[in-house]
Design an enzyme around this catalytic site. Structure first.
Site, short mmCIF file in Angstrom:
data_model
loop_
_atom_site.label_atom_id
_atom_site.label_comp_id
_atom_site.label_asym_id
_atom_site.label_seq_id
_atom_site.Cartn_x
_atom_site.Cartn_y
_atom_site.Cartn_z
N SER A 82 0.88 -1.04 0.02
CA SER A 82 -0.09 -0.14 0.09
C SER A 82 0.86 1.27 0.06
O SER A 82 1.92 1.24 0.49
CB SER A 82 -0.88 0.05 1.22
OG SER A 82 -0.27 -0.21 2.24
N THR A 83 0.35 2.29 -0.72
CA THR A 83 1.05 3.53 -0.59
C THR A 83 1.17 4.12 0.91
O THR A 83 2.54 4.70 1.16
CB THR A 83 0.44 4.67 -1.42
OG1 THR A 83 0.16 4.00 -2.84
CG2 THR A 83 0.97 5.97 -1.32
N GLY B 101 4.17 2.23 2.24
CA GLY B 101 5.28 2.68 1.37
C GLY B 101 6.01 3.86 2.05
O GLY B 101 7.09 4.28 2.13
N GLU C 203 -8.17 3.69 -4.01
CA GLU C 203 -7.68 2.02 -4.51
C GLU C 203 -8.67 1.29 -3.72
O GLU C 203 -8.37 1.30 -2.60
CB GLU C 203 -6.16 1.96 -4.22
CG GLU C 203 -6.02 0.57 -4.77
CD GLU C 203 -4.50 0.13 -4.72
OE1 GLU C 203 -3.87 0.40 -3.65
OE2 GLU C 203 -3.98 -0.16 -5.86
N CYS D 97 -2.79 -4.24 -8.32
CA CYS D 97 -2.23 -2.70 -8.24
C CYS D 97 -2.55 -2.02 -9.68
O CYS D 97 -2.57 -1.06 -9.84
CB CYS D 97 -0.97 -2.37 -7.87
SG CYS D 97 0.44 -3.64 -8.66
P1 NDP Z 1 0.31 -3.66 3.16
O1 NDP Z 1 0.94 -2.60 2.44
O2 NDP Z 1 0.11 -3.46 4.59
O3 NDP Z 1 1.22 -4.86 3.18
C1 NDP Z 1 2.35 -5.20 2.35
C2 NDP Z 1 3.61 -5.84 2.82
O4 NDP Z 1 4.07 -4.91 3.62
C3 NDP Z 1 3.16 -7.11 3.74
O5 NDP Z 1 4.17 -8.03 3.58
C4 NDP Z 1 3.03 -6.64 5.16
O6 NDP Z 1 3.28 -7.35 6.09
C5 NDP Z 1 4.09 -5.61 4.94
N1 NDP Z 1 4.02 -4.49 6.15
C6 NDP Z 1 2.79 -4.14 6.64
N2 NDP Z 1 3.11 -3.03 7.36
C7 NDP Z 1 4.52 -2.86 7.22
C8 NDP Z 1 5.50 -1.98 8.14
N3 NDP Z 1 5.32 -1.07 8.85
N4 NDP Z 1 6.83 -1.98 7.83
C9 NDP Z 1 7.25 -3.13 6.98
N5 NDP Z 1 6.33 -3.81 6.02
C10 NDP Z 1 5.18 -3.85 6.57
O7 NDP Z 1 -0.84 -3.73 2.63
P2 NDP Z 1 -2.34 -4.61 3.10
O8 NDP Z 1 -1.93 -5.92 3.07
O9 NDP Z 1 -2.68 -4.00 4.32
O10 NDP Z 1 -3.30 -3.98 2.11
C11 NDP Z 1 -4.03 -2.79 2.13
C12 NDP Z 1 -4.09 -2.10 0.99
O11 NDP Z 1 -2.92 -2.08 0.34
C13 NDP Z 1 -4.73 -2.85 -0.02
O12 NDP Z 1 -6.20 -2.84 0.19
C14 NDP Z 1 -4.32 -2.26 -1.29
O13 NDP Z 1 -5.05 -1.00 -1.54
C15 NDP Z 1 -2.96 -1.90 -1.15
N6 NDP Z 1 -2.19 -2.87 -1.49
C16 NDP Z 1 -1.41 -2.75 -2.90
C17 NDP Z 1 -0.57 -3.80 -3.25
C18 NDP Z 1 0.05 -3.60 -4.58
O14 NDP Z 1 0.27 -4.50 -5.16
N7 NDP Z 1 0.37 -2.25 -4.96
C19 NDP Z 1 -0.66 -4.91 -2.56
C20 NDP Z 1 -1.22 -5.39 -1.34
C21 NDP Z 1 -1.93 -4.29 -1.07
P3 NDP Z 1 2.00 -8.29 6.69
O15 NDP Z 1 0.84 -8.39 5.84
O16 NDP Z 1 2.30 -9.60 7.13
O17 NDP Z 1 1.66 -7.58 7.92
#
Ligand code: NDP
Length: 453
Positions: free
Chosen positions: A206-207, A210, A354, A261
């Site tokens: 997610s942004t 990120g 999104e 995405c």
């Molecule tokens: P996240 O951005 O939270 O998760 C993506 C990855 O980042 C996972 O491995 C997660 O771990 C990890 N992560 C979460 N928090 C942290 C942190 N503080 N520091 C480092 N790594 C972290 O996405 P979500 O799963 O919560 O999805 C939420 C929204 O994000 C979706 O609804 C969508 O809008 C967007 N998204 C976009 C994606 C893309 O392809 N661009 C992919 C996934 C989501 P874990 O899940 O194990 O906690």
């Protein structure tokens, strides 16, 4: 332990040990010890190991596809396609070690040459929507360039990454070169971002997360590549093959249940072609087969989790205009039918945020300038499409769009050999193609003095 759930029936399908900060530290230490040895493996040998790794994945393709289909809730046909792409990705980057070329640069007094050096230990953070595919996009170029890897899959979908770790060892990757830590992002991901021995973070997600990663990585000046959200436009001009555009549009947003995405979740249609487009769109959406991921006929599965189903459902709370919907099973599992909202404005919530679910906004426009203005009116810029029978116009519009990846008269976004990544708040850096290798190496400049003393 992590209880891994199958979203099609909400049942636990596996349990795996949950890593914490201590396990991340151990994995980084292993990767750090392994780095000098892996960096110095002869390029041709590194290629051979990566090719064997690709063969190992191919040998287990069906098993991996079934695992991914069940754990991520994706149609089995799609999962097979994804595993084939994983194999292709490792084969593509297996060719890289002998092609990481530097330059010689004319200077006074000697010879100046550049080398592409690996960074060291790289931390890869992967989401749940395309678990092994996105893993391969990062792992293959990272290893090919001579880095060692600590990989954190999403807690919801760790199974195929753990299998990859084992396939890697069987393929001959030395101990410590590829390490998988399955644990929560807020703990394991965070620790990787902070860790002083990690040279780079490559993240997809997610942004919002990120932004935190970019800020956290700044403390140790880590290299960062981010592949984030999107709100891509699928622009259909009245002079396009409207039937083809309308038949393709649902799969460009409802593929992977909209959890993509690159989802083209804003469908911009020129008013003069609107009626024809909507009629063809309705018949395609209504005929989509939504159901059991392991059924060969299925075109769309469930959403990933109960909480995500709640988030996606909330986009209908303020009663947007629902034009028509497809079908979906009642449950158990996290089901949501493909849903078309029309006519929508680009200012509506569902057109701006999104959703990451099977909801698309159809937005009318008149003429090229308005199409471009609407498409660019977003914080995102990942992908998109232009459909037109006028080649000059299609290319003009493609050039005017503030987005990293564009398809003309097609909705495809990703090929292993071409760069993929976002403009604006959709990310930083590129994955795939030769560009990805630049993000897993630094340039070293060596000057050799050759004058007589
Ligand atoms: P996240 O951005 O939270 O998760 C993506 C990855 O980042 C996972 O491995 C997660 O771990 C990890 N992560 C979460 N928090 C942290 C942190 N503080 N520091 C480092 N790594 C972290 O996405 P979500 O799963 O919560 O999805 C939420 C929204 O994000 C979706 O609804 C969508 O809008 C967007 N998204 C976009 C994606 C893309 O392809 N661009 C992919 C996934 C989501 P874990 O899940 O194990 O906690």
């Amino acid at each position: 332990m992590i209880e891994v759930t199958e979203p099609a029936n909400a049942e636990v399908m596996a349990e795996v040990p949950r890593a914490g900060a201590e396990e991340v530290d151990e994995a980084v230490a292993r990767a750090k010890r392994a780095f000098p040895g892996w960096r110095d493996v002869a390029p041709a040998e590194r290629s051979a190991i990566l090719r064997t790794l690709a063969d190992g994945i191919e040998d287990q393709l069906e098993e991996l596809a079934v695992l991914e289909a069940r754990n991520a809730g994706k149609p089995i046909g799609d999962a097979r396609g994804e595993m084939a792409m994983v194999v292709e990705c490792f084969r593509y980057y297996a060719g890289a070690p002998e092609r990481l070329l530097g330059q010689t640069i004319p200077v006074a007094g000697g010879v100046d040459m550049t080398f592409r050096e690996p960074l060291g230990v790289v931390g890869l953070i992967v989401p749940w929507n395309f678990p092994l595919v996105i893993t391969s996009w990062k792992t293959a170029p990272a290893l090919a360039a001579g880095n060692t890897v600590v990989l954190k899959p999403a807690e919801l979908t760790p199974l195929t990454a753990l299998k990859l770790e084992r396939i890697g060892i069987e393929a001959g990757l030395p101990e410590g070169v590829l390490n998988v830590v399955a644990g929560p992002g807020s703990v394991c991901g965070q620790r990787l971002v902070e860790h002083p021995d990690v040279a780079k973070i490559a993240f997809t997600g997610s942004t919002e997360v990120g932004r935190g990663i970019a800020a956290g990585a700044a403390q140790t000046i880590k290299r960062v590549t981010l592949e984030l959200g999107g709100k891509s436009a699928n622009i259909v001009f009245a002079d396009a093959d409207i039937e083809a555009a309308a038949q393709s549009a649902p799969f460009a947003v409802f593929g992977n249940s909209g959890q993509d995405c690159c989802a083209r979740s804003r469908i911009l249609v020129e008013r003069a072609g609107m009626d024809e487009f909507m009629a063809a769109l309705e018949s395609t959406v209504k005929s989509m087969v939504v159901g059991d991921p392991l059924d060969e006929r299925t075109q769309m599965g469930p959403l990933i989790s109960a909480s995500h189903l709640e988030t996606v459902s909330s986009f209908l709370d303020d009663d947007p205009p629902v034009a028509f919907r497809g079908s979906a099973p009642d449950g158990p599992g996290y089901w949501f039918p493909p849903t078309i909202l029309a006519p929508m404005s680009n200012d509506d919530r569902a057109s701006r945020e999104e959703i990451f679910g099977p909801i698309a906004s159809v937005i009318p426009f008149d003429g090229e300038a308005e199409a471009v203005a609407i498409a660019n009116d977003t914080i995102y810029g990942l992908s998109g499409s232009v459909w037109s029978g006028d080649g000059g116009r299609a290319l003009r519009v493609a050039r005017a769009l503030e987005t990293g990846v564009i398809s003309i008269n097609s909705n495809s976004s990703v090929r292993v050999s071409t760069p993929f990544g976002g403009f604006k708040q959709s990310g930083v850096g590129r994955e795939l193609g030769p560009d990805a290798l630049e993000h897993y190496t630094d340039v070293k400049n060596v000057f050799y003095y050759t004058e007589e003393s």
